[in-house]
Motif scaffolding. Structure first.
Motif, PDB file in Angstrom:
ATOM      1  N   GLU A  21       3.293   4.141  -4.009  1.00  0.00           N
ATOM      2  CA  GLU A  21       2.535   3.413  -5.030  1.00  0.00           C
ATOM      3  C   GLU A  21       1.123   3.156  -4.524  1.00  0.00           C
ATOM      4  OE1 GLU A  21       2.803  -0.659  -7.761  1.00  0.00           O
ATOM      5  OE2 GLU A  21       4.309  -0.259  -6.216  1.00  0.00           O
ATOM      6  N   VAL A  22       0.142   3.620  -5.292  1.00  0.00           N
ATOM      7  CA  VAL A  22      -1.267   3.403  -4.970  1.00  0.00           C
ATOM      8  C   VAL A  22      -1.836   2.431  -5.994  1.00  0.00           C
ATOM      9  CG1 VAL A  22      -3.532   4.464  -4.671  1.00  0.00           C
ATOM     10  CG2 VAL A  22      -1.482   5.708  -3.983  1.00  0.00           C
ATOM     11  N   GLU A  23      -2.334   1.310  -5.535  1.00  0.00           N
ATOM     12  CA  GLU A  23      -2.869   0.301  -6.454  1.00  0.00           C
ATOM     13  C   GLU A  23      -3.998   0.891  -7.291  1.00  0.00           C
ATOM     14  OE1 GLU A  23      -3.916  -3.373  -4.617  1.00  0.00           O
ATOM     15  OE2 GLU A  23      -1.925  -3.701  -3.744  1.00  0.00           O
ATOM     16  N   GLY A  24      -3.882   0.722  -8.617  1.00  0.00           N
ATOM     17  CA  GLY A  24      -4.893   1.241  -9.538  1.00  0.00           C
ATOM     18  C   GLY A  24      -4.569   2.606 -10.102  1.00  0.00           C
ATOM     19  N   ALA A  25      -3.598   3.322  -9.509  1.00  0.00           N
ATOM     20  CA  ALA A  25      -3.218   4.650 -10.010  1.00  0.00           C
ATOM     21  C   ALA A  25      -2.306   4.522 -11.220  1.00  0.00           C
ATOM     22  CB  ALA A  25      -2.533   5.452  -8.913  1.00  0.00           C
ATOM     23  N   ARG A  26      -2.354   5.487 -12.114  1.00  0.00           N
ATOM     24  CA  ARG A  26      -1.545   5.436 -13.330  1.00  0.00           C
ATOM     25  C   ARG A  26      -0.068   5.655 -13.064  1.00  0.00           C
ATOM     26  NH1 ARG A  26      -3.956   9.622 -17.429  1.00  0.00           N
ATOM     27  NH2 ARG A  26      -3.879  10.888 -15.529  1.00  0.00           N
ATOM     28  N   SER A  27       0.243   6.380 -12.005  1.00  0.00           N
ATOM     29  CA  SER A  27       1.637   6.684 -11.700  1.00  0.00           C
ATOM     30  C   SER A  27       1.819   6.770 -10.195  1.00  0.00           C
ATOM     31  CB  SER A  27       2.056   8.005 -12.362  1.00  0.00           C
ATOM     32  OG  SER A  27       1.232   9.073 -11.888  1.00  0.00           O
ATOM     33  N   LEU A  28       3.055   6.934  -9.770  1.00  0.00           N
ATOM     34  CA  LEU A  28       3.335   7.108  -8.347  1.00  0.00           C
ATOM     35  C   LEU A  28       2.780   8.446  -7.874  1.00  0.00           C
ATOM     36  CD1 LEU A  28       7.024   5.815  -8.175  1.00  0.00           C
ATOM     37  CD2 LEU A  28       4.918   4.542  -7.758  1.00  0.00           C
ATOM     38  N   MET A  29       2.343   8.503  -6.616  1.00  0.00           N
ATOM     39  CA  MET A  29       1.684   9.693  -6.082  1.00  0.00           C
ATOM     40  C   MET A  29       2.546  10.334  -4.992  1.00  0.00           C
ATOM     41  SD  MET A  29      -1.147   9.258  -7.816  1.00  0.00           S
ATOM     42  CE  MET A  29      -2.418  10.278  -7.100  1.00  0.00           C
ATOM     43  N   ALA A  30       2.545  11.651  -4.956  1.00  0.00           N
ATOM     44  CA  ALA A  30       3.236  12.381  -3.886  1.00  0.00           C
ATOM     45  C   ALA A  30       2.382  12.289  -2.623  1.00  0.00           C
ATOM     46  CB  ALA A  30       3.455  13.830  -4.281  1.00  0.00           C
ATOM     47  N   SER A  31       2.878  11.589  -1.623  1.00  0.00           N
ATOM     48  CA  SER A  31       2.062  11.312  -0.440  1.00  0.00           C
ATOM     49  C   SER A  31       1.732  12.559   0.369  1.00  0.00           C
ATOM     50  CB  SER A  31       2.772  10.291   0.452  1.00  0.00           C
ATOM     51  OG  SER A  31       4.002  10.804   0.935  1.00  0.00           O
ATOM     52  N   CYS A  32       2.583  13.592   0.293  1.00  0.00           N
ATOM     53  CA  CYS A  32       2.369  14.793   1.114  1.00  0.00           C
ATOM     54  C   CYS A  32       1.217  15.650   0.615  1.00  0.00           C
ATOM     55  CB  CYS A  32       3.648  15.625   1.184  1.00  0.00           C
ATOM     56  SG  CYS A  32       4.041  16.496  -0.351  1.00  0.00           S
ATOM     57  N   SER A  33       0.836  15.485  -0.660  1.00  0.00           N
ATOM     58  CA  SER A  33      -0.216  16.333  -1.228  1.00  0.00           C
ATOM     59  C   SER A  33      -1.402  15.541  -1.756  1.00  0.00           C
ATOM     60  CB  SER A  33       0.358  17.200  -2.360  1.00  0.00           C
ATOM     61  OG  SER A  33       0.946  16.387  -3.362  1.00  0.00           O
ATOM     62  N   THR A  34      -1.363  14.208  -1.676  1.00  0.00           N
ATOM     63  CA  THR A  34      -2.454  13.379  -2.178  1.00  0.00           C
ATOM     64  C   THR A  34      -3.377  12.984  -1.034  1.00  0.00           C
ATOM     65  OG1 THR A  34      -1.014  12.465  -3.898  1.00  0.00           O
ATOM     66  CG2 THR A  34      -3.054  11.276  -3.420  1.00  0.00           C
ATOM     67  N   PRO A  35      -4.665  13.357  -1.100  1.00  0.00           N
ATOM     68  CA  PRO A  35      -5.596  12.981  -0.026  1.00  0.00           C
ATOM     69  C   PRO A  35      -5.801  11.468   0.020  1.00  0.00           C
ATOM     70  CG  PRO A  35      -6.489  14.757  -1.389  1.00  0.00           C
ATOM     71  CD  PRO A  35      -5.300  14.223  -2.113  1.00  0.00           C
ATOM     72  N   ALA A  36      -5.882  10.942   1.210  1.00  0.00           N
ATOM     73  CA  ALA A  36      -6.198   9.523   1.366  1.00  0.00           C
ATOM     74  C   ALA A  36      -7.661   9.303   0.994  1.00  0.00           C
ATOM     75  CB  ALA A  36      -5.929   9.081   2.797  1.00  0.00           C
ATOM     76  N   ALA A  37      -7.948   8.145   0.386  1.00  0.00           N
ATOM     77  CA  ALA A  37      -9.319   7.828  -0.034  1.00  0.00           C
ATOM     78  C   ALA A  37      -9.750   6.500   0.569  1.00  0.00           C
ATOM     79  CB  ALA A  37      -9.410   7.780  -1.557  1.00  0.00           C
ATOM     80  N   ASN A  38     -11.040   6.369   0.759  1.00  0.00           N
ATOM     81  CA  ASN A  38     -11.584   5.158   1.352  1.00  0.00           C
ATOM     82  C   ASN A  38     -11.292   3.950   0.456  1.00  0.00           C
ATOM     83  OD1 ASN A  38     -12.965   4.266   3.666  1.00  0.00           O
ATOM     84  ND2 ASN A  38     -14.810   3.887   2.471  1.00  0.00           N
ATOM     85  N   GLY A  39     -10.724   2.896   1.032  1.00  0.00           N
ATOM     86  CA  GLY A  39     -10.417   1.692   0.282  1.00  0.00           C
ATOM     87  C   GLY A  39      -9.097   1.726  -0.451  1.00  0.00           C
ATOM     88  N   MET A  40      -8.372   2.809  -0.351  1.00  0.00           N
ATOM     89  CA  MET A  40      -7.079   2.949  -1.041  1.00  0.00           C
ATOM     90  C   MET A  40      -6.073   1.946  -0.485  1.00  0.00           C
ATOM     91  SD  MET A  40      -4.800   6.453  -1.222  1.00  0.00           S
ATOM     92  CE  MET A  40      -5.761   7.318  -2.459  1.00  0.00           C
ATOM     93  N   VAL A  41      -5.262   1.355  -1.378  1.00  0.00           N
ATOM     94  CA  VAL A  41      -4.212   0.429  -0.977  1.00  0.00           C
ATOM     95  C   VAL A  41      -2.867   1.050  -1.368  1.00  0.00           C
ATOM     96  CG1 VAL A  41      -3.249  -1.893  -1.212  1.00  0.00           C
ATOM     97  CG2 VAL A  41      -5.732  -1.549  -1.280  1.00  0.00           C
ATOM     98  N   VAL A  42      -2.017   1.287  -0.367  1.00  0.00           N
ATOM     99  CA  VAL A  42      -0.786   2.059  -0.576  1.00  0.00           C
ATOM    100  C   VAL A  42       0.430   1.215  -0.204  1.00  0.00           C
ATOM    101  CG1 VAL A  42       0.485   4.148   0.085  1.00  0.00           C
ATOM    102  CG2 VAL A  42      -2.021   4.199  -0.038  1.00  0.00           C
ATOM    103  N   HIS A  43       1.501   1.354  -1.013  1.00  0.00           N
ATOM    104  CA  HIS A  43       2.787   0.722  -0.714  1.00  0.00           C
ATOM    105  C   HIS A  43       3.840   1.826  -0.666  1.00  0.00           C
ATOM    106  CE1 HIS A  43       0.936  -3.175  -1.517  1.00  0.00           C
ATOM    107  NE2 HIS A  43       0.419  -2.649  -2.624  1.00  0.00           N
TER     108      HIS A  43
END
Length: 348
Positions: free
Chosen positions: A51-73
């Motif tokens: 779960e990435v705060e602000g994202a519309r849906s859950l993200m696949a962590s293996c293919s989603t690039p990390a972004a500056n300031g991202m908050v992940v659960h």
């Protein structure tokens, strides 16, 4: 470098790193069925969603690039619920034969179902069923147990560069197969077994000569003796006998083996295998110590060199030795004995 927050911890990683890599760098384990660091991320299993705060849906962590300031659960309620539903769907088309499955104890699907308390699927309907393909000499393919993670296909095409298998058909009929479903024996498969090594379930299994459970074996790390590449591997040993071989991600092979290293280990247990040096005494070969064997070799070399000169001696080295060992052989012959009579079998 970029900074993000994972489960409340600040993480700094290089730009371009995925969420999965960022989590791994601080010891946060995200489950996955399809990910392999040697393959291009394809996110097919979706078990690694976060779960990435602000994202519309859950993200696949293996293919989603990390972004500056991202908050992940990585273990939020939404994430856990999604993973349970995904496992539920996978089990809807997977046999529950864990009691007799050879992969028991090393099945990633089994481990995840245990972790998330999934005992059986809540879905009911038609199940896929395929005949087991045992046409390959070294391993079997059971598509009934396949979860379509794609790891076998991609390791064959992207790493092994053989392209022996692929996704066949679409929708409910999708399965892993060979061109025209003619079987592994008729494909371009070179029996390297690297697809077997990456399979997370029991869909691809080596043909065993001994019955064992993975928790019964002891692992012994060693170097493959079939050529000079130096591939690292682990011998699975039960009751003092090698029962299987697995690749290790060493510098020379990165988790890959060829057909010889992966499947041709029977010589280790062969009753005719020589385990001690033999020296002929009075026309009969007798077992001796290594010290005595070396002394015999040195004495014979000195005797021949004194009688007939260094060119009466020749050395024949092996492709099964390391490059460094073969170099030392040439060095010894030229610098110590004084001859250029050195040859090499060049192949096995």
């Amino acid at each position: 470098m970029i900074t993000l927050k994972i489960n409340g911890f600040d993480v700094e990683v290089k730009e371009g790193a995925t969420i999965y890599h960022a989590a791994s760098s601080i010891g946060v384990k995200i489950p996955t069925l399809c990910y392999d660091e040697r393959l291009k991320p394809h996110g097919s299993c979706r078990i690694c969603v976060v779960e990435v705060e602000g994202a519309r849906s859950l993200m696949a962590s293996c293919s989603t690039p990390a972004a500056n300031g991202m908050v992940v659960h990585t273990e939020s309620e939404a994430v856990v619920t999604a993973r349970k539903e995904l496992l539920d769907l996978i089990l809807a088309n997977h046999p529950l034969d864990c009691l007799t499955c050879e992969k028991a104890g090393r099945c990633t699907l089994q481990d995840l179902c245990y972790q998330y308390d999934i005992e059986e699927s809540t879905f009911d309907g038609k199940r896929k069923s395929y005949e087991k393909d045992a046409s390959n000499e070294f391993y079997t393919a059971d598509q009934t147990k396949c979860i379509l993670c794609g790891k076998c296909v991609y390791v064959c095409s992207q790493v092994q560069n053989t392209d022996a298998i692929c996704f066949v058909d679409r929708g409910f009929e999708t399965h892993i197969g060979t061109p025209f479903d003619m079987g592994l024996s008729e494909s371009t498969c070179v029996s390297c077994g690297n697809c077997v090594a990456v399979c997370p379930v029991g869909a691809l299994m080596p043909k065993r000569k001994e019955k064992f459970r993975y928790w019964e074996v002891e692992k012994v790390k060693t170097t493959c003796s079939y050529c000079g590449v130096g591939c690292q591997m682990e011998l699975l040993v039960k009751d003092g006998k090698v029962v299987e071989v697995e690749p290790v991600k060493g510098h020379s092979n990165d988790g890959l083996l060829c057909v010889k290293g992966r499947f041709s280990y029977d010589f280790v247990n062969h009753p005719s295998r020589l385990k001690k040096p033999l020296v002929r005494k009075n026309g009969v070969l007798e077992e001796v110590t290594w010290d005595e064997a070396y002394e015999t070799i040195v004495d014979k070399i000195k005797e021949i060199k004194a009688a007939d000169g260094p060119d009466a001696i020749a050395a024949f080295s092996s492709a099964r030795g390391l490059t460094e060992e073969n170099y030392l052989m040439t060095k010894m012959m030229r610098a110590v004995i004084g001859t250029n009579n050195v040859d090499h079998c060049a192949r096995l």
